[in-house]
Write a protein that holds these residues in place. Structure first.
Motif, PDB file in Angstrom:
ATOM      1  N   ASP A  50      41.127  48.753  25.922  1.00  0.00           N
ATOM      2  CA  ASP A  50      42.541  48.487  25.652  1.00  0.00           C
ATOM      3  C   ASP A  50      43.291  48.095  26.922  1.00  0.00           C
ATOM      4  OD1 ASP A  50      44.798  48.233  24.066  1.00  0.00           O
ATOM      5  OD2 ASP A  50      45.359  50.342  24.220  1.00  0.00           O
ATOM      6  N   CYS A  51      42.618  47.360  27.815  1.00  0.00           N
ATOM      7  CA  CYS A  51      43.265  46.952  29.069  1.00  0.00           C
ATOM      8  C   CYS A  51      44.207  45.771  28.868  1.00  0.00           C
ATOM      9  CB  CYS A  51      42.215  46.602  30.117  1.00  0.00           C
ATOM     10  SG  CYS A  51      41.256  45.112  29.743  1.00  0.00           S
ATOM     11  N   LYS A  52      43.990  45.021  27.777  1.00  0.00           N
ATOM     12  CA  LYS A  52      44.835  43.878  27.407  1.00  0.00           C
ATOM     13  C   LYS A  52      44.686  42.686  28.353  1.00  0.00           C
ATOM     14  CE  LYS A  52      48.266  46.602  24.883  1.00  0.00           C
ATOM     15  NZ  LYS A  52      47.535  47.876  24.960  1.00  0.00           N
ATOM     16  N   TYR A  53      43.614  42.641  29.136  1.00  0.00           N
ATOM     17  CA  TYR A  53      43.386  41.467  29.979  1.00  0.00           C
ATOM     18  C   TYR A  53      43.115  40.223  29.128  1.00  0.00           C
ATOM     19  CZ  TYR A  53      42.835  44.477  34.123  1.00  0.00           C
ATOM     20  OH  TYR A  53      43.040  45.365  35.147  1.00  0.00           O
ATOM     21  N   CYS A  54      42.681  40.425  27.889  1.00  0.00           N
ATOM     22  CA  CYS A  54      42.400  39.313  26.981  1.00  0.00           C
ATOM     23  C   CYS A  54      43.669  38.705  26.394  1.00  0.00           C
ATOM     24  CB  CYS A  54      41.497  39.784  25.846  1.00  0.00           C
ATOM     25  SG  CYS A  54      42.164  41.197  24.916  1.00  0.00           S
ATOM     26  N   MET A  55      44.793  39.331  26.640  1.00  0.00           N
ATOM     27  CA  MET A  55      46.051  38.897  26.046  1.00  0.00           C
ATOM     28  C   MET A  55      46.885  38.099  27.050  1.00  0.00           C
ATOM     29  SD  MET A  55      45.942  40.012  22.951  1.00  0.00           S
ATOM     30  CE  MET A  55      47.606  40.206  22.297  1.00  0.00           C
ATOM     31  N   PRO A  65      43.304  43.705  21.233  1.00  0.00           N
ATOM     32  CA  PRO A  65      43.065  45.135  21.494  1.00  0.00           C
ATOM     33  C   PRO A  65      43.345  46.015  20.286  1.00  0.00           C
ATOM     34  CG  PRO A  65      44.314  44.133  23.284  1.00  0.00           C
ATOM     35  CD  PRO A  65      44.295  43.144  22.169  1.00  0.00           C
ATOM     36  N   ALA A  66      44.421  45.728  19.545  1.00  0.00           N
ATOM     37  CA  ALA A  66      44.760  46.571  18.393  1.00  0.00           C
ATOM     38  C   ALA A  66      43.664  46.535  17.340  1.00  0.00           C
ATOM     39  CB  ALA A  66      46.091  46.122  17.790  1.00  0.00           C
ATOM     40  N   ILE A  67      43.056  45.375  17.132  1.00  0.00           N
ATOM     41  CA  ILE A  67      41.973  45.248  16.151  1.00  0.00           C
ATOM     42  C   ILE A  67      40.768  46.076  16.576  1.00  0.00           C
ATOM     43  CG2 ILE A  67      40.325  43.635  15.103  1.00  0.00           C
ATOM     44  CD1 ILE A  67      42.549  41.458  15.490  1.00  0.00           C
ATOM     45  N   LEU A  68      40.367  45.932  17.837  1.00  0.00           N
ATOM     46  CA  LEU A  68      39.176  46.634  18.313  1.00  0.00           C
ATOM     47  C   LEU A  68      39.409  48.140  18.391  1.00  0.00           C
ATOM     48  CD1 LEU A  68      37.922  44.205  21.118  1.00  0.00           C
ATOM     49  CD2 LEU A  68      37.466  44.163  18.664  1.00  0.00           C
ATOM     50  N   VAL A  69      40.606  48.546  18.812  1.00  0.00           N
ATOM     51  CA  VAL A  69      40.917  49.977  18.888  1.00  0.00           C
ATOM     52  C   VAL A  69      40.911  50.599  17.495  1.00  0.00           C
ATOM     53  CG1 VAL A  69      42.774  51.618  19.390  1.00  0.00           C
ATOM     54  CG2 VAL A  69      42.151  49.895  21.085  1.00  0.00           C
ATOM     55  N   VAL A  86      37.187  35.557  26.508  1.00  0.00           N
ATOM     56  CA  VAL A  86      35.923  36.186  26.903  1.00  0.00           C
ATOM     57  C   VAL A  86      35.822  36.373  28.412  1.00  0.00           C
ATOM     58  CG1 VAL A  86      33.414  35.935  26.901  1.00  0.00           C
ATOM     59  CG2 VAL A  86      34.723  35.369  24.851  1.00  0.00           C
ATOM     60  N   SER A  87      36.197  35.363  29.173  1.00  0.00           N
ATOM     61  CA  SER A  87      36.038  35.446  30.628  1.00  0.00           C
ATOM     62  C   SER A  87      36.961  36.477  31.259  1.00  0.00           C
ATOM     63  CB  SER A  87      36.290  34.074  31.260  1.00  0.00           C
ATOM     64  OG  SER A  87      37.628  33.654  31.028  1.00  0.00           O
ATOM     65  N   HIS A  88      37.996  36.901  30.541  1.00  0.00           N
ATOM     66  CA  HIS A  88      38.945  37.870  31.092  1.00  0.00           C
ATOM     67  C   HIS A  88      38.556  39.312  30.799  1.00  0.00           C
ATOM     68  CE1 HIS A  88      41.692  34.689  32.219  1.00  0.00           C
ATOM     69  NE2 HIS A  88      41.674  34.215  30.991  1.00  0.00           N
ATOM     70  N   CYS A  89      37.549  39.534  29.966  1.00  0.00           N
ATOM     71  CA  CYS A  89      37.210  40.892  29.533  1.00  0.00           C
ATOM     72  C   CYS A  89      36.371  41.603  30.589  1.00  0.00           C
ATOM     73  CB  CYS A  89      36.452  40.866  28.211  1.00  0.00           C
ATOM     74  SG  CYS A  89      35.956  42.521  27.654  1.00  0.00           S
ATOM     75  N   PRO A  90      36.874  42.698  31.181  1.00  0.00           N
ATOM     76  CA  PRO A  90      36.096  43.420  32.193  1.00  0.00           C
ATOM     77  C   PRO A  90      34.833  44.061  31.632  1.00  0.00           C
ATOM     78  CG  PRO A  90      38.405  44.098  32.228  1.00  0.00           C
ATOM     79  CD  PRO A  90      38.203  43.289  30.997  1.00  0.00           C
ATOM     80  N   SER A 145      32.877  42.643  29.378  1.00  0.00           N
ATOM     81  CA  SER A 145      31.945  41.579  28.961  1.00  0.00           C
ATOM     82  C   SER A 145      31.696  41.580  27.452  1.00  0.00           C
ATOM     83  CB  SER A 145      30.611  41.710  29.709  1.00  0.00           C
ATOM     84  OG  SER A 145      30.809  41.707  31.101  1.00  0.00           O
ATOM     85  N   ILE A 146      32.730  41.868  26.682  1.00  0.00           N
ATOM     86  CA  ILE A 146      32.608  41.850  25.222  1.00  0.00           C
ATOM     87  C   ILE A 146      32.657  40.401  24.735  1.00  0.00           C
ATOM     88  CG2 ILE A 146      33.669  42.596  23.047  1.00  0.00           C
ATOM     89  CD1 ILE A 146      34.972  44.893  24.661  1.00  0.00           C
ATOM     90  N   ASN A 147      31.780  40.055  23.809  1.00  0.00           N
ATOM     91  CA  ASN A 147      31.872  38.755  23.135  1.00  0.00           C
ATOM     92  C   ASN A 147      32.946  38.906  22.058  1.00  0.00           C
ATOM     93  OD1 ASN A 147      31.594  36.428  21.583  1.00  0.00           O
ATOM     94  ND2 ASN A 147      29.377  36.333  21.883  1.00  0.00           N
ATOM     95  N   ILE A 148      34.185  38.715  22.458  1.00  0.00           N
ATOM     96  CA  ILE A 148      35.317  39.049  21.593  1.00  0.00           C
ATOM     97  C   ILE A 148      35.331  38.237  20.298  1.00  0.00           C
ATOM     98  CG2 ILE A 148      37.845  39.072  21.447  1.00  0.00           C
ATOM     99  CD1 ILE A 148      37.846  39.777  24.460  1.00  0.00           C
ATOM    100  N   PRO A 149      35.158  36.908  20.329  1.00  0.00           N
ATOM    101  CA  PRO A 149      35.157  36.167  19.061  1.00  0.00           C
ATOM    102  C   PRO A 149      34.079  36.655  18.091  1.00  0.00           C
ATOM    103  CG  PRO A 149      35.410  34.663  20.898  1.00  0.00           C
ATOM    104  CD  PRO A 149      35.073  35.997  21.490  1.00  0.00           C
ATOM    105  N   LYS A 150      32.897  36.968  18.614  1.00  0.00           N
ATOM    106  CA  LYS A 150      31.821  37.466  17.757  1.00  0.00           C
ATOM    107  C   LYS A 150      32.233  38.767  17.077  1.00  0.00           C
ATOM    108  CE  LYS A 150      27.005  39.063  17.920  1.00  0.00           C
ATOM    109  NZ  LYS A 150      25.827  39.283  18.817  1.00  0.00           N
ATOM    110  N   GLU A 151      32.842  39.675  17.835  1.00  0.00           N
ATOM    111  CA  GLU A 151      33.260  40.956  17.263  1.00  0.00           C
ATOM    112  C   GLU A 151      34.399  40.767  16.261  1.00  0.00           C
ATOM    113  OE1 GLU A 151      31.623  43.532  17.488  1.00  0.00           O
ATOM    114  OE2 GLU A 151      30.461  43.414  19.338  1.00  0.00           O
ATOM    115  N   LEU A 152      35.342  39.882  16.569  1.00  0.00           N
ATOM    116  CA  LEU A 152      36.445  39.638  15.637  1.00  0.00           C
ATOM    117  C   LEU A 152      35.940  39.048  14.332  1.00  0.00           C
ATOM    118  CD1 LEU A 152      39.274  38.233  17.959  1.00  0.00           C
ATOM    119  CD2 LEU A 152      38.997  40.563  17.089  1.00  0.00           C
TER     120      LEU A 152
END
Length: 460
Positions: free
Chosen positions: A362-367, A376-380, A431-435, A437-444
């Motif tokens: 929930d660092c919000k670097y992806c935002m 972050p709200a979806i993943l949390v 993706v490149s901003h996630c500390p 290294s989560i494949n965010i689109p894949k998880e979403l």
């Protein structure tokens, strides 16, 4: 003197005192509950003069073991109602309480709170003498590596914080993008040399870096200690990441040991692993409470991080007063963990690994997401439901109907429909901003398919 007979209190102040939990209890709806506030609740008084301090071996700074992370500040709706804005009055109250109870280290960044954290931190701290606190901020030049932009960002931090020197200055989140990105951000443009000169001039008192990434990057940058002389390093350390770091991250046991060899103080981030170590599955929480019934679940994680002697301070993003109070209890004074405690937490970490949560902190670097998705709200929300048993593995599960309702209702409560995972187009900008290294689109996309299956009542 406070008038104790005055029982009048407006709704705004009432909610501040309760840290927002009044809203949750006043409107009881089905869904995955947020136990983070309860996890922070302990039963003892908050000491006022027993804070544990650590000494910086270079400067002899006497730093509070609890550091205030200004990443997750309280919000209120903006005057036009279209967005949220930092609640400066609430920030001032939290900072006042923290300082009154011995906290003197405050950590911010130009990018925290959509760029508002530094200014808010400066407003809160300006009310105190400059020698009463240490302020840390960062060179967060993620998207524009030019020398001109980097120096402009650096100088803007002084303006935002209303200071003429910065106590602890960090190269922010090195490791993301590999060593080539590190060199582009700090070496090729001459910025590291510039910051070393700024330290010589006294405008930076301590120069360090915060790290997320691979061991190869960490080792190469740490090897620069012979010429740069890093004054401190900020690492992710908690009882799960100690030996079980996920993604590209490195076990904290290794990171801490390498710093200790060089007598470099460690500043700790993510002691709660983005809140996941305060919102643990019920049976794990029960086991922790059995060991120390009077202490919170979260306090175990903070005691773990603080028990290592070369840790200078442990950062916590304390949005609510009860979080701050509980952490003050833990470090006023610290009762270091025993060998038996450490073994118990290693067993707890291994239990945590059995739960297939997404390693979002929930660092919000992806935002912000260019398509408005609240990543972050979806993943949390998904992680909370995993921990609470509300992500059924099969439609034949005994509690399927209850879990289905809890997940869907909680999803709509946590994330507005226009900001849900269904709107992800897979642009990969995040993706490149996630500390982590989560494949965010894949998880979403995976979560969106799961949501659609639940909505349609499909068998799986």
């Amino acid at each position: 003197m406070e008038n104790k007979s005055n029982k009048n209190i407006n709704r705004r102040n009432f909610l501040k005192v309760l840290g927002g939990t009044a809203l949750a209890s006043a409107t009881v709806l089905p869904g995955c509950k947020n136990r983070q506030e309860a996890a922070h609740t302990a039963t003892t008084e908050v000491p006022t003069d027993q804070m544990t301090y650590r000494t910086n071996p270079k400067t002899q700074d006497r730093v509070s073991l609890l550091g205030y992370g200004m990443m997750r500040l309280p919000n209120i709706p903006s005057p036009d109602g279209t967005r949220s804005t930092i609640d400066q009055e609430a920030v001032n109250e939290l900072v006042d309480y923290a300082i009154a109870h011995g906290v003197n280290y405050f950590d911010t960044s130009p990018v925290y709170m959509q760029g508002g954290s530094e200014k808010s931190t400066g407003i809160a701290l300006k009310r105190y003498p400059r020698d009463k606190y240490f302020v840390a901020t960062k060179l967060s030049n993620f998207s524009n590596f030019t020398r001109e932009n980097s120096i402009t960002m650096y100088r803007k931090s002084f303006e935002n914080l209303q200071v003429d020197y910065i106590d602890y200055y960090l190269l922010h989140s090195i490791g993301n993008g590999g060593i080539e990105t590190f060199r582009a951000r700090y070496i090729d443009n001459g910025i590291l040399d510039f910051l070393v000169e700024e330290r010589k001039a006294g405008r930076i008192r301590n120069l360090g870096f915060s790290f997320h990434g691979t061991q190869a990057v960490f080792d190469e940058v740490l090897a620069m200690h012979e010429t740069v002389h890093w004054d401190f390093v900020q690492i992710q350390l908690n009882y799960v990441d100690w030996r079980h770091a996920s993604g590209n991250n490195v076990n904290a046991e290794y990171l801490y040991a390498e710093l200790k060899k060089r007598n470099i103080p460690a500043v700790i981030m993510e002691p709660l692993l983005g809140g996941r170590l305060s919102n643990v599955p019920d049976h794990i929480a029960a086991t922790l409470k059995q060991h120390t019934p009077e202490a919170s679940v979260a306090s175990w994680a903070f005691r773990f991080a603080g028990s290592f002697p070369d840790v200078l301070t442990v950062l916590s993003g304390m949005t609510y007063m009860e979080h701050l109070q509980d952490n003050l209890r833990t470090y006023s004074p610290l009762h270091p963990l025993t060998d038996d405690d450490l073994a118990f937490l290693e067993e707890t970490a291994q239990l945590m690994l059995r739960y297939p949560t997404i390693p979002c902190n929930d660092c919000k670097y992806c935002m912000p997401c260019p398509y408005g998705i609240d990543i972050p709200a979806i993943l949390v929300h998904y992680n909370k439901c995993i921990n609470e048993g509300n992500v059924p593995a099969s439609s034949q599960d005994e509690n399927y109907r209850k879990a289905r309702r809890a997940f869907l209702v909680g999803y709509d409560r946590s994330v507005p429909k226009l900001r849900q995972a269904s709107h992800c187009i897979g642009c990969h900008q995040c993706v490149s901003h996630c500390p982590q290294s989560i494949n965010i689109p894949k998880e979403l996309h995976r979560i969106d398919r799961f949501v659609e299956d639940l909505k349609q009542g499909k068998e799986f």
